[in-house]
Scaffold this motif. Structure first.
Motif, PDB file in Angstrom:
ATOM      1  N   GLY A  67       0.844  -1.263   0.184  1.00 45.60           N
ATOM      2  CA  GLY A  67      -0.105   0.002  -0.022  1.00 45.60           C
ATOM      3  C   GLY A  67       0.879   1.561   0.003  1.00 45.60           C
ATOM      4  O   GLY A  67       0.292   2.504  -0.265  1.00 45.60           O
ATOM      5  N   ALA A  68       2.169   1.296   0.146  1.00 43.75           N
ATOM      6  CA  ALA A  68       3.031   2.213   0.216  1.00 43.75           C
ATOM      7  C   ALA A  68       2.976   3.175  -1.095  1.00 43.75           C
ATOM      8  O   ALA A  68       3.285   2.434  -2.069  1.00 43.75           O
ATOM      9  N   ARG A  69       2.712   4.327  -1.267  1.00 38.78           N
ATOM     10  CA  ARG A  69       2.752   4.992  -2.585  1.00 38.78           C
ATOM     11  C   ARG A  69       4.211   5.919  -2.748  1.00 38.78           C
ATOM     12  O   ARG A  69       4.232   6.300  -3.894  1.00 38.78           O
ATOM     13  N   GLY A  70       4.660   6.238  -1.433  1.00 42.02           N
ATOM     14  CA  GLY A  70       5.922   7.122  -1.728  1.00 42.02           C
ATOM     15  C   GLY A  70       6.701   7.229  -0.380  1.00 42.02           C
ATOM     16  O   GLY A  70       6.101   6.843   0.637  1.00 42.02           O
ATOM     17  N   ALA A  71       7.779   7.489  -0.482  1.00 40.46           N
ATOM     18  CA  ALA A  71       8.704   8.074   0.897  1.00 40.46           C
ATOM     19  C   ALA A  71       9.133   9.315   0.412  1.00 40.46           C
ATOM     20  O   ALA A  71       9.746   9.850  -0.584  1.00 40.46           O
ATOM     21  N   THR A  72       9.575   9.869   1.646  1.00 37.51           N
ATOM     22  CA  THR A  72      10.552  11.212   1.645  1.00 37.51           C
ATOM     23  C   THR A  72      11.812  11.220   2.477  1.00 37.51           C
ATOM     24  O   THR A  72      11.824  10.549   3.668  1.00 37.51           O
ATOM     25  N   VAL A  73      13.068  11.517   2.095  1.00 37.02           N
ATOM     26  CA  VAL A  73      14.053  11.630   2.805  1.00 37.02           C
ATOM     27  C   VAL A  73      14.432  13.235   2.912  1.00 37.02           C
ATOM     28  O   VAL A  73      14.549  13.815   1.847  1.00 37.02           O
ATOM     29  N   GLU A  74      14.478  13.542   3.983  1.00 32.99           N
ATOM     30  CA  GLU A  74      14.830  14.897   4.577  1.00 32.99           C
ATOM     31  C   GLU A  74      16.226  15.075   5.251  1.00 32.99           C
ATOM     32  O   GLU A  74      16.504  14.336   6.272  1.00 32.99           O
ATOM     33  N   VAL A  75      17.145  16.028   4.868  1.00 30.87           N
ATOM     34  CA  VAL A  75      18.454  15.998   5.453  1.00 30.87           C
ATOM     35  C   VAL A  75      18.745  17.509   5.614  1.00 30.87           C
ATOM     36  O   VAL A  75      18.559  18.462   4.691  1.00 30.87           O
TER      37      VAL A  75
END
Length: 400
Positions: free
Chosen positions: A324-332
């Motif tokens: 069900g995962a549609r996307g992810a985000t990486v923040e630095v």
């Protein structure tokens, strides 16, 4: 891992009552035995200090003082044991002073022993105990005959003063001892992690590229034998060997990328994390808000750990986020003296540092080894947000 020097709630003295409970009799025993212990400690402290001080102009003065302070530590150990038995006060034992071998030689050990704060505080404790021991012995012994109705309250008051002295003078140096315990624990984690990485690299080389190169050598040997007799068969074998070379090179590139990718060294976290994100099974948005320029980048070790952490977290997204995962985000980004990382996804959630199979516990240990922090927020069915903090260490000039 932090060593707590505080006294637990159940170490507090029991509630005082007019009747003579077992705890009250223990306190009476402690206060009465203060005098003989104080005489012994006072005599030792005075003789040790004046003898070592008088001989300090000679070659044996300072070594004698160092040995005397080490022995005073043993008197402190006995006092902590007595307080633990009779007063219920549990104080952590100080970290032992390493011997000359571990200290790097006799003179480093001598200097460490002479400036030992635990030993000097124990000497101070022994010096002030003589008048206190006379007072407690006199008051308690007299009170057993003339202050019987209120003696439990008087005993509790004197015993609490004893507890305060033990905690204040015989406890380890809080910040230093805590830091030493953390560093000893972190050193073990770093050593174990390095050993595990070496075993992984060795296994990958042995089972992957090495096996392919052995097969390639055998194939080329057979092709060489058939070159004159069966040129077409030899050509087919060389073509097959060429394919094996490509696969071996790809495995070696993957292995090198897992150790320290070239793109991280050349172009920094933004490009390296974008490369990792491209291999994730769900779309990943990468947002890196860091100063530009080589000298504005974090130190190589911190940058490498940050890359490894994000890479592992994105692997977790690929394995555990669910269909069900549609996307992810990486923040630095940088926040003062900390390098902040956040990896979030909209998958099934339910991850935590104690659950098996996610690798989050190992990441938490690695971060803790460099004074970092890992925080996991993953409610069931609501996705996962993992925030990591690393200490920011500036990169030296001229280092890419």
């Amino acid at each position: 891992m932090t060593t707590s020097l505080a006294i637990a709630d159940n170490d507090a003295p029991p509630r005082v009552r007019p009747v003579f409970s077992a705890a009250t009799w223990k306190e009476i025993a402690h206060l009465v035995t203060n005098l003989p212990e104080a005489i012994l400690g006072f005599v030792y402290a005075v003789v040790m200090v004046f003898t070592a001080g008088g001989l300090s102009v000679t070659a044996i003065g300072l070594p004698l003082l160092a040995v005397g302070l080490l022995l005073s530590r043993q008197l402190g150990r006995l006092e902590r044991a007595r307080a633990r038995l009779l007063l219920g006060v549990r104080v952590e034992e100080p970290t032992p002073i390493p011997g000359p071998r571990r200290s790097g030689g006799f003179f480093p050990w001598l200097w460490t022993s002479i400036k030992d704060p635990v030993g000097w505080r124990t000497v101070l404790y022994q010096l002030i105990r003589l008048p206190w021991g006379v007072l407690t012995f006199t008051v308690v012994l007299t009170g057993l005959f003339v202050l019987w109705p209120v003696l439990p309250y008087v005993v509790r008051l004197l015993a609490n003063a004893d507890r305060a002295m033990v905690r204040g003078l015989l406890s380890p140096s809080d910040d230093l001892e805590r830091r030493i315990a953390e560093l000893e624990s972190d050193r073990g984690v770093v050593v174990d992690t390095a050993a595990a990485d070496l075993r992984r690299i060795e296994r990958d080389l042995h089972d992957g590229a090495q096996a392919r190169l052995v097969a390639l050598a055998m194939g080329l040997g057979l092709a060489k034998e058939k070159l004159l007799e069966d040129p077409e068969g030899a050509a087919a074998m060389v073509d097959e060997a060429h394919g094996e070379v490509k696969l071996a090179l790809q495995e070696l590139r993957d292995l090198a990328r897992g150790i320290h990718p070239a793109v991280l060294t050349d172009r920094g976290l933004d490009a390296a994390l974008s490369s990792v994100a491209a291999r994730c099974v769900v779309p990943v948005k990468v947002v890196v808000d860091l100063p530009s320029g080589q000298e504005a980048r974090p130190a190589e070790a911190i940058e490498g750990i940050a890359y490894f952490v994000v890479s592992e977290l994105l692997q977790n997204v690929s394995k555990h986020a669910g269909p069900g995962a549609r996307g992810a985000t990486v923040e630095v980004w940088r926040a003062g003296a900390r390098l902040m990382l956040r990896v979030s996804d909209d998958g099934r959630g339910g991850a935590d540092t104690s659950s098996g199979g996610t690798g989050l516990a190992g990441l938490a240990e690695r971060l803790d080894a460099v004074d970092g922090v890992l925080v996991v927020d993953s409610p069931e069915g609501e996705g996962t947000v993992v925030t990591a903090e690393l200490p920011w260490r500036d990169r030296g000039p001229g280092r890419g």
